[in-house]
Write a protein that holds these residues in place. Structure first.
Motif, short mmCIF file in Angstrom:
data_model
loop_
_atom_site.label_atom_id
_atom_site.label_comp_id
_atom_site.label_asym_id
_atom_site.label_seq_id
_atom_site.Cartn_x
_atom_site.Cartn_y
_atom_site.Cartn_z
N SER A 58 0.87 -1.36 -0.06
CA SER A 58 0.07 0.01 0.04
C SER A 58 0.96 1.32 0.00
N ASP A 59 2.11 1.21 0.63
CA ASP A 59 3.05 2.33 0.68
C ASP A 59 4.18 1.88 0.58
N GLU A 60 5.35 2.83 0.16
CA GLU A 60 6.69 2.57 0.34
C GLU A 60 7.17 2.49 1.85
N GLY A 61 8.13 1.30 2.06
CA GLY A 61 8.65 1.27 3.57
C GLY A 61 9.62 2.38 3.57
N GLU A 62 10.06 2.48 5.08
CA GLU A 62 10.88 3.64 5.47
C GLU A 62 12.23 3.23 4.79
N VAL A 63 13.06 4.05 4.30
CA VAL A 63 14.35 3.97 3.76
C VAL A 63 15.19 3.33 5.10
N VAL A 64 15.80 2.38 4.90
CA VAL A 64 16.81 1.74 5.69
C VAL A 64 18.27 2.05 5.41
N LEU A 65 18.66 1.73 4.12
CA LEU A 65 20.14 2.02 3.73
C LEU A 65 20.00 3.06 2.42
N ASP A 66 20.76 3.89 2.42
CA ASP A 66 20.92 4.95 1.51
C ASP A 66 22.19 4.96 1.01
N VAL A 67 22.63 4.33 -0.21
CA VAL A 67 24.06 4.52 -0.55
C VAL A 67 24.10 5.54 -1.80
N ARG A 68 25.22 6.30 -1.79
CA ARG A 68 25.34 7.50 -2.46
C ARG A 68 26.62 7.72 -3.03
N GLY A 69 26.62 7.56 -4.45
CA GLY A 69 27.98 7.79 -5.10
C GLY A 69 29.05 7.04 -4.86
N ILE A 70 28.71 5.86 -4.59
CA ILE A 70 30.11 4.77 -4.17
C ILE A 70 30.89 4.32 -5.42
N ASN A 71 32.11 4.44 -5.13
CA ASN A 71 32.98 4.08 -6.07
C ASN A 71 34.07 3.04 -5.66
N VAL A 72 34.40 2.04 -6.30
CA VAL A 72 35.35 0.88 -5.81
C VAL A 72 36.14 0.95 -7.11
N PRO A 73 37.41 1.37 -7.06
CA PRO A 73 38.40 1.88 -7.96
C PRO A 73 38.41 0.48 -9.08
N GLY A 74 38.10 0.94 -10.58
CA GLY A 74 38.17 -0.14 -11.41
C GLY A 74 36.79 -1.01 -11.36
N ARG A 75 35.87 -0.88 -10.57
CA ARG A 75 34.94 -1.83 -10.36
C ARG A 75 33.52 -1.13 -10.36
N VAL A 76 33.31 -0.30 -9.60
CA VAL A 76 32.24 0.21 -9.34
C VAL A 76 32.23 1.87 -9.37
N HIS A 77 31.45 2.60 -10.26
CA HIS A 77 31.41 3.98 -10.62
C HIS A 77 30.20 4.73 -10.15
N ASP A 78 30.26 5.61 -9.05
CA ASP A 78 29.29 6.72 -8.85
C ASP A 78 27.94 5.93 -8.60
N ALA A 79 27.84 4.81 -7.87
CA ALA A 79 26.65 4.10 -7.67
C ALA A 79 25.78 4.34 -6.69
N SER A 80 24.56 4.64 -6.73
CA SER A 80 23.50 5.18 -5.66
C SER A 80 22.55 4.39 -5.51
N ILE A 81 22.15 3.67 -4.42
CA ILE A 81 20.95 2.68 -4.44
C ILE A 81 20.37 2.99 -3.16
N THR A 82 18.88 2.76 -3.01
CA THR A 82 18.30 3.03 -1.93
C THR A 82 17.50 1.56 -1.49
N LEU A 83 17.53 1.21 -0.22
CA LEU A 83 17.01 0.02 0.07
C LEU A 83 15.94 0.55 1.23
N ARG A 84 14.61 -0.26 1.16
CA ARG A 84 13.43 0.21 2.03
C ARG A 84 13.13 -1.03 2.90
N ALA A 85 12.54 -0.66 3.96
CA ALA A 85 12.15 -1.74 4.96
C ALA A 85 11.05 -2.80 4.17
#
Length: 496
Positions: free
Chosen positions: A250-277
């Motif tokens: 019926s509605d979106e759950g509360e934001v539990v994890l908010d990942v903003r602009g993660i970089n892992v050199p050579g592997r992950v570039h400016d990745a953002s993702i939100t996980l909800r309860a």
């Protein structure tokens, strides 16, 4: 080419095969399917000469046979490529291909130049552009698999058996493998293809034989069955029962994890993702897209060069795995044997491994408490075993996976990351694991599920995030999720 009739095989206390039948024709790709414990491995080992049947008839290439050793079966033209490659990483491609059949000069010494030349010709016939002098340890997993197949082609191969050949590859690499196997089929080679991935069976195979509980169930032309038919034959349940009913939110759950602009050199570039309860977020993409690396970065197992991780608004950037566990974040890794389980220990020790302080005092393990906890989790997760003292090395892949999930479900009060949670697991066990994942989400845990199986992503996810070449390239809401939409995002032109 191959015929088995009324094959029986037992081990102490176990009837592995009972009245088993199988026939494989020259120039066909024949699928062999069934749940873990259905008898596929035992049957394969009998065909390959590893085990002797207790009774029954086996004929190969028109004559009755009873192999005395794997070498005799191989000499006759039977070759098996197992999930774990039998390669020497520090030797070259050519040396691996001709190991045991070295090219020698007139003086009896190994002729390395001729070995490389013959290997190049063999690889070219198979349509492979590979340097014979390259070290196997420097090859991709897909190329290592091709080396295994090339090893078989050194001989006069008549029957090729492949056990879960796509467990470690996906996307374009699978397409390449399928083209090679079709070429072998067209050349008259009989191929037995063992896989839990039913979509591959329909894309590649000509016929399929189903096993259940060590017994023959049926053989069908692939055009005469659909996915639901095969699942019903294997486990006695329909496709509609495989995935839990999709929940109405019926509605979106509360934001539990908010990942903003993660970089892992050579592997992950400016990745953002939100996980909800209470939400299951699918993370899709081809092998090498950076999905596992993003998961490891969130968990603190890979060092990041930039970005923020917020847990319910609190900054936990540069978290370590130990702190992630304390914060209620869990990670079920893709490699359950290498990174997930302590294979020489029992269920009790594995279930409590991430909460060792709960079962120890003054540096000593309270074994009674450990087993008490394990008994509860065995019941909760319906783990098939003799008890808490059962060694995980003796369990099926599906039950091993349940042990890992049980461990992390005890500590993951906020976020649970699952990397390929059903890889190498049979259909029946998959349904159980899907039920468990759904129940964890229903508790309010934010679930991030990484999977290369599109039916799994579509069937389980409330929302899907897609990665490509280390970038997050799109997000699909529940109403937008389809296999076509996921593939479209995952295979689009390179990210800028």
């Amino acid at each position: 080419m191959l015929s088995l009739k009324g094959i029986h095989k037992s081990f102490p206390g176990v009837n592995a095969l009972t009245d088993m039948n199988l026939d494989v024709r020259s120039g066909e790709i024949h699928a062999l399917v069934g749940e873990n414990g259905a008898g596929k491995s035992t049957l394969t080992r009998i065909i390959a000469g590893v085990h002797q049947p207790d009774s029954g008839e086996l004929s190969f290439d028109g004559r009755a046979v009873r192999w005395s050793s794997p070498g005799e079966a191989k000499k006759a033209g039977i070759h098996v490529i197992y999930q774990e490659f039998v390669l020497f990483p520090h030797l070259s491609v050519a040396e691996n291909i001709y190991i045991g059949h070295e090219r020698r000069n007139r003086l009896g010494f190994v002729d390395h130049r001729r070995t490389r030349r013959d290997a190049a010709e063999l690889l070219a016939r198979f349509g492979l552009d590979m340097d014979p002098a390259a070290l196997v340890q420097d090859l991709s997993v897909a190329d290592q698999q091709m080396v295994e197949i090339a090893k078989a082609l050194v001989h006069d191969v008549k029957l090729l058996i492949l056990d879960e050949p796509t467990a470690v590859i996906s996307g374009p690499e699978v397409d390449v493998l399928f083209r090679r196997l079709r070429s072998l089929r067209d050349a008259g080679v009989a191929i037995v293809y063992i896989s839990h991935r039913l979509e591959e069976i329909f894309a590649l195979c000509d016929r399929v034989t189903v096993l259940k509980d060590g017994k023959y169930v049926a053989t069908r032309e692939i055009g005469a069955v659909n996915r639901d038919d095969l699942i019903s034959l294997m486990v006695g349940r329909s496709l509609s029962d495989l995935f839990p009913p999709r929940r109405k939110r019926s509605d979106e759950g509360e934001v539990v994890l908010d990942v903003r602009g993660i970089n892992v050199p050579g592997r992950v570039h400016d990745a953002s993702i939100t996980l909800r309860a209470g939400e299951i977020t699918g993370l899709a993409g081809m092998v090498g897209a950076g999905r596992s690396e993003l998961a490891f970065a969130i968990f603190g197992a890979l060092k990041t060069s930039a970005g923020q991780v917020l847990l319910r608004g609190r900054d936990i950037s540069n978290v370590t795995p130990a702190r992630a566990i304390r914060e209620g974040i869990g990670l079920v890794t893709e490699d359950r044997k290498g990174q997930g389980l302590a294979m020489q220990l029992d269920i009790a020790a594995n279930v409590t491994a991430s909460t060792i302080s709960e079962v120890s005092r003054f540096g000593l393990i309270d074994r009674r408490r450990e087993e008490e906890i394990a008994r509860g989790e065995i019941a909760n997760f319906r783990i098939a075993c003799r008890g808490p003292a059962t060694s995980v090395s003796l369990m099926s892949g599906g039950n091993q996976q349940k042990v890992i999930v049980a461990r992390w479900a005890r500590t993951s009060t906020e976020v649970l990351i699952l990397d390929e949670p059903t890889r190498g697991v049979d259909v029946g066990a998959k349904a159980e694991i899907y039920r468990i994942i759904q129940e964890l989400a229903d508790r309010g845990i934010a679930v991030l599920m990484i999977s290369s199986e599109l039916p799994e992503i579509v069937g389980m996810s409330d929302r899907v995030v897609v990665m490509r070449e280390g970038h997050i390239v799109g997000e699909l809401s529940s109403a937008e999720i389809s296999e076509e939409a996921v593939i479209g995002l995952a295979t689009h032109q390179s990210a800028a």
